[in-house]
Scaffold this motif. Structure first.
Motif, mmCIF file in Angstrom:
data_model
loop_
_atom_site.group_PDB
_atom_site.id
_atom_site.type_symbol
_atom_site.label_atom_id
_atom_site.label_comp_id
_atom_site.label_asym_id
_atom_site.label_seq_id
_atom_site.Cartn_x
_atom_site.Cartn_y
_atom_site.Cartn_z
ATOM 1 N N ALA A 160 0.808 -1.224 0.000
ATOM 2 C CA ALA A 160 0.000 0.000 0.000
ATOM 3 C C ALA A 160 0.835 1.265 0.000
ATOM 4 C CB ALA A 160 -0.913 -0.015 1.227
ATOM 5 N N ALA A 161 2.086 1.200 0.465
ATOM 6 C CA ALA A 161 2.938 2.389 0.470
ATOM 7 C C ALA A 161 3.142 2.933 -0.934
ATOM 8 C CB ALA A 161 4.291 2.072 1.104
ATOM 9 N N TYR A 162 3.008 2.080 -1.940
ATOM 10 C CA TYR A 162 3.213 2.481 -3.334
ATOM 11 C C TYR A 162 1.897 2.525 -4.109
ATOM 12 C CZ TYR A 162 7.670 0.833 -1.570
ATOM 13 O OH TYR A 162 8.777 0.607 -0.785
ATOM 14 N N GLY A 163 0.782 2.522 -3.397
ATOM 15 C CA GLY A 163 -0.516 2.630 -4.040
ATOM 16 C C GLY A 163 -1.144 1.308 -4.428
ATOM 17 N N GLY A 164 -0.526 0.181 -4.049
ATOM 18 C CA GLY A 164 -1.088 -1.119 -4.373
ATOM 19 C C GLY A 164 -0.803 -1.531 -5.805
ATOM 20 N N PRO A 165 -1.256 -2.721 -6.212
ATOM 21 C CA PRO A 165 -0.904 -3.269 -7.520
ATOM 22 C C PRO A 165 -1.452 -2.491 -8.706
ATOM 23 C CG PRO A 165 -2.566 -4.618 -6.437
ATOM 24 C CD PRO A 165 -2.079 -3.640 -5.416
ATOM 25 N N THR A 166 -2.465 -1.654 -8.498
ATOM 26 C CA THR A 166 -2.981 -0.855 -9.611
ATOM 27 C C THR A 166 -2.160 0.406 -9.835
ATOM 28 O OG1 THR A 166 -4.529 0.296 -8.134
ATOM 29 C CG2 THR A 166 -5.325 -1.701 -9.239
ATOM 30 N N ALA A 167 -1.235 0.707 -8.928
ATOM 31 C CA ALA A 167 -0.357 1.873 -9.069
ATOM 32 C C ALA A 167 1.088 1.368 -9.161
ATOM 33 C CB ALA A 167 -0.555 2.827 -7.896
ATOM 34 N N VAL A 168 1.965 1.886 -8.301
ATOM 35 C CA VAL A 168 3.373 1.497 -8.355
ATOM 36 C C VAL A 168 3.635 0.270 -7.488
ATOM 37 C CG1 VAL A 168 5.737 2.376 -8.117
ATOM 38 C CG2 VAL A 168 3.912 3.923 -8.744
ATOM 39 N N GLY A 169 2.643 -0.182 -6.714
ATOM 40 C CA GLY A 169 2.814 -1.327 -5.840
ATOM 41 C C GLY A 169 2.937 -2.654 -6.544
ATOM 42 N N GLY A 170 2.870 -2.656 -7.865
ATOM 43 C CA GLY A 170 3.114 -3.876 -8.638
ATOM 44 C C GLY A 170 4.225 -3.682 -9.647
ATOM 45 N N TYR A 171 5.168 -2.787 -9.317
ATOM 46 C CA TYR A 171 6.229 -2.383 -10.252
ATOM 47 C C TYR A 171 7.490 -3.219 -10.055
ATOM 48 C CZ TYR A 171 9.809 0.707 -12.322
ATOM 49 O OH TYR A 171 10.849 1.247 -13.048
ATOM 50 N N ASP A 172 8.087 -3.643 -11.175
ATOM 51 C CA ASP A 172 9.378 -4.327 -11.165
ATOM 52 C C ASP A 172 10.291 -3.677 -12.196
ATOM 53 O OD1 ASP A 172 9.116 -6.996 -9.470
ATOM 54 O OD2 ASP A 172 7.234 -6.756 -10.602
ATOM 55 N N ILE A 173 11.579 -3.622 -11.849
ATOM 56 C CA ILE A 173 12.556 -3.094 -12.790
ATOM 57 C C ILE A 173 13.828 -3.909 -12.683
ATOM 58 C CG2 ILE A 173 13.316 -1.360 -11.095
ATOM 59 C CD1 ILE A 173 14.067 0.439 -13.459
ATOM 60 N N ALA A 174 14.437 -4.188 -13.817
ATOM 61 C CA ALA A 174 15.739 -4.846 -13.885
ATOM 62 C C ALA A 174 16.655 -3.979 -14.741
ATOM 63 C CB ALA A 174 15.613 -6.239 -14.489
ATOM 64 N N LEU A 175 17.792 -3.613 -14.181
ATOM 65 C CA LEU A 175 18.798 -2.842 -14.911
ATOM 66 C C LEU A 175 19.938 -3.789 -15.251
ATOM 67 C CD1 LEU A 175 17.522 -0.771 -12.541
ATOM 68 C CD2 LEU A 175 18.935 0.822 -13.818
ATOM 69 N N LYS A 176 20.085 -4.056 -16.543
ATOM 70 C CA LYS A 176 21.083 -5.004 -17.026
ATOM 71 C C LYS A 176 22.492 -4.491 -16.716
ATOM 72 C CE LYS A 176 22.360 -7.508 -21.254
ATOM 73 N NZ LYS A 176 22.065 -7.661 -22.707
ATOM 74 N N GLU A 177 23.409 -5.427 -16.460
ATOM 75 C CA GLU A 177 24.775 -5.014 -16.114
ATOM 76 C C GLU A 177 25.400 -4.175 -17.221
ATOM 77 O OE1 GLU A 177 28.047 -7.163 -13.579
ATOM 78 O OE2 GLU A 177 28.112 -7.957 -15.639
ATOM 79 N N ASP A 178 25.993 -3.061 -16.799
ATOM 80 C CA ASP A 178 26.629 -2.131 -17.738
ATOM 81 C C ASP A 178 28.011 -1.790 -17.215
ATOM 82 O OD1 ASP A 178 26.352 -0.043 -20.017
ATOM 83 O OD2 ASP A 178 27.019 1.160 -18.301
ATOM 84 N N ASP A 179 28.952 -1.526 -18.132
ATOM 85 C CA ASP A 179 30.278 -1.105 -17.710
ATOM 86 C C ASP A 179 30.599 0.284 -18.258
ATOM 87 O OD1 ASP A 179 30.544 -1.777 -20.360
ATOM 88 O OD2 ASP A 179 32.235 -3.120 -20.085
ATOM 89 N N ALA A 180 31.451 1.000 -17.523
ATOM 90 C CA ALA A 180 31.845 2.349 -17.906
ATOM 91 C C ALA A 180 33.152 2.676 -17.198
ATOM 92 C CB ALA A 180 30.757 3.368 -17.546
ATOM 93 N N TYR A 181 33.745 3.834 -17.572
ATOM 94 C CA TYR A 181 35.060 4.207 -17.065
ATOM 95 C C TYR A 181 35.028 5.566 -16.379
ATOM 96 C CZ TYR A 181 36.992 0.356 -19.794
ATOM 97 O OH TYR A 181 37.274 -0.882 -20.302
ATOM 98 N N GLY A 182 35.850 5.704 -15.364
ATOM 99 C CA GLY A 182 36.099 6.975 -14.707
ATOM 100 C C GLY A 182 37.586 7.112 -14.440
#
Length: 381
Positions: A160-182
């Motif tokens: 419910a903190a994210y509005g439940g499954p009809t809002a952000v409460g059913g949200y999933d995200i996967a960020l694929k491995e990425d490489d970079a330089y500094g």
């Protein structure tokens, strides 16, 4: 007060400068102390963190219900090798996992769970730093080098903190491995006769363009992959030490991390909720001060006190603490002058925090703690 190079190196190797459980996603503290050792040197170690993070959810999206421990145990390794190629040129290679997160809320239905799944986050990074140092005199060392970094993450929001499954409460995200330089640059000044050393090290931010997969409605709404910009922050470390008595060192580490400019803003989440996935309002400051003492030819020890400012409050629900205070003890056994085994423990009082999502405070987390354990093996060749 004079210390030999090997005694100074042994004591320095015990200094617990790692952040272990710091503001934002900071973990390792990004120390380069191994590179500043005299002569040829190699080390490998690991740290285990056991946090307890509990609280309660708050109206309007909660009901003052207790939130059970959501802090996951985790560990991270470190390794380094340094070669004194000539009297004036040194080379180094360092490995650590500087940033990360591991949290998992209960599956219980409520503010942070839906009865089947709980809100969770996992962030992993890897850093390899190559260094070259130039020592124009015995006292000065100027160094710089490239940094290779990988990052990947996955997050699930439930409850419910994210509005439940009809809002952000059913949200999933996967960020694929990425490489970079500094890159990294710094300088050190030392007076070996009294074990005095001061070093300032700057690390650049590193910008990643990460392939991202987002779904809503518990996987029912699947969106085409997109690109999310993730920029790990720039930082500055100040390391100080000095001999203060026979076989005794005082030391300090001060660290600044530019978290106030950090935000992860996936395209679909931003479009639907107008919010970032993760962001912080303040920069992080942290400090560790303590003493190291060599008791005899084989045994040494340290005691240290640490403080971390946090990165602002309220904080993200994915990491609901604001800084810490800590105390730590370390011990080292040296069977011979050219190698050692060190271990230590650190107890942390985690700062109280209000957890928010979408600008609304949804949880309160107080009186939490963590214990960190570490071990390291060092070898001079």
């Amino acid at each position: 007060m004079k210390l030999t190079a090997i005694h100074s190196a042994i004591l320095l190797s015990l200094i617990p400068t790692t952040a272990t459980f710091a503001a934002g996603l900071d973990r390792s503290g990004q120390s380069i102390s191994a590179f500043l050792q005299p002569g040829n040197y190699a080390e490998a170690g690991f740290t285990i963190i056991d946090p307890t993070i509990e609280g309660k959810d708050l109206p309007p999206r909660g009901s003052n219900k207790s939130v059970s421990d959501m802090g996951e145990d985790y560990y991270f390794p470190t390794a380094a090798v340094k070669v004194q190629a000539t009297d004036q040129i040194s080379l180094g290679l360092l490995y650590d996992q500087p940033f990360g997160a591991d949290s998992q809320y209960s599956t219980d239905a409520g503010a942070f769970g839906d009865g089947k799944q709980g809100t969770g986050v996992e962030v992993k990074t890897n850093n390899i730093t190559a260094l070259i140092g130039y020592q124009p005199t015995e006292n000065w060392n100027v160094y710089a080098g490239p940094v290779y970094q990988t990052v990947k993450a996955k997050v699930s929001l439930r409850g419910a903190a994210y509005g439940g499954p009809t809002a952000v409460g059913g949200y999933d995200i996967a960020l694929k491995e990425d490489d970079a330089y500094g890159w990294l640059a710094g300088f050190a000044y030392s007076i070996p006769e009294i074990a005095l050393k001061a070093a300032v090290t700057y690390r650049s931010e590193i910008k990643h363009e990460v392939e991202t997969f987002e779904t809503f409605g518990l996987g029912k709404l699947i969106f085409p992959s997109s690109t999310t910009e993730v920029t790990t922050p720039q930082s500055v470390n100040l390391d100080l030490q000095s001999g203060i008595a026979k076989n005794t060192l005082a030391f300090a580490n001060i660290r600044w991390v530019h978290w106030s400019q950090f935000a992860v803003t996936p395209n679909v989440l931003k479009e639907k909720s107008k919010n970032n996935l993760i962001d912080y309002s303040d920069d992080q400051w942290s400090a560790t001060v303590g003493l190291g003492h060599k008791f005899n030819a084989k045994w040494s020890g340290t005691a240290a006190v640490g403080w971390d400012s946090g990165a602002g409050n309220p904080v993200t629900t994915l990491g609901p603490i604001e800084g810490y205070w800590s105390v730590g003890l370390g011990g080292q056994y040296s069977p011979a002058e050219n190698y050692f085994i060190a271990a230590g423990v650190r107890y942390l009082w985690l700062g109280d925090a209000q957890a928010q999502t979408g600008g609304t405070v949804v949880g309160s987390f107080e009186d939490n703690t963590a214990i960190a354990y570490g071990m390291k093996i060092g070898y001079r060749f």
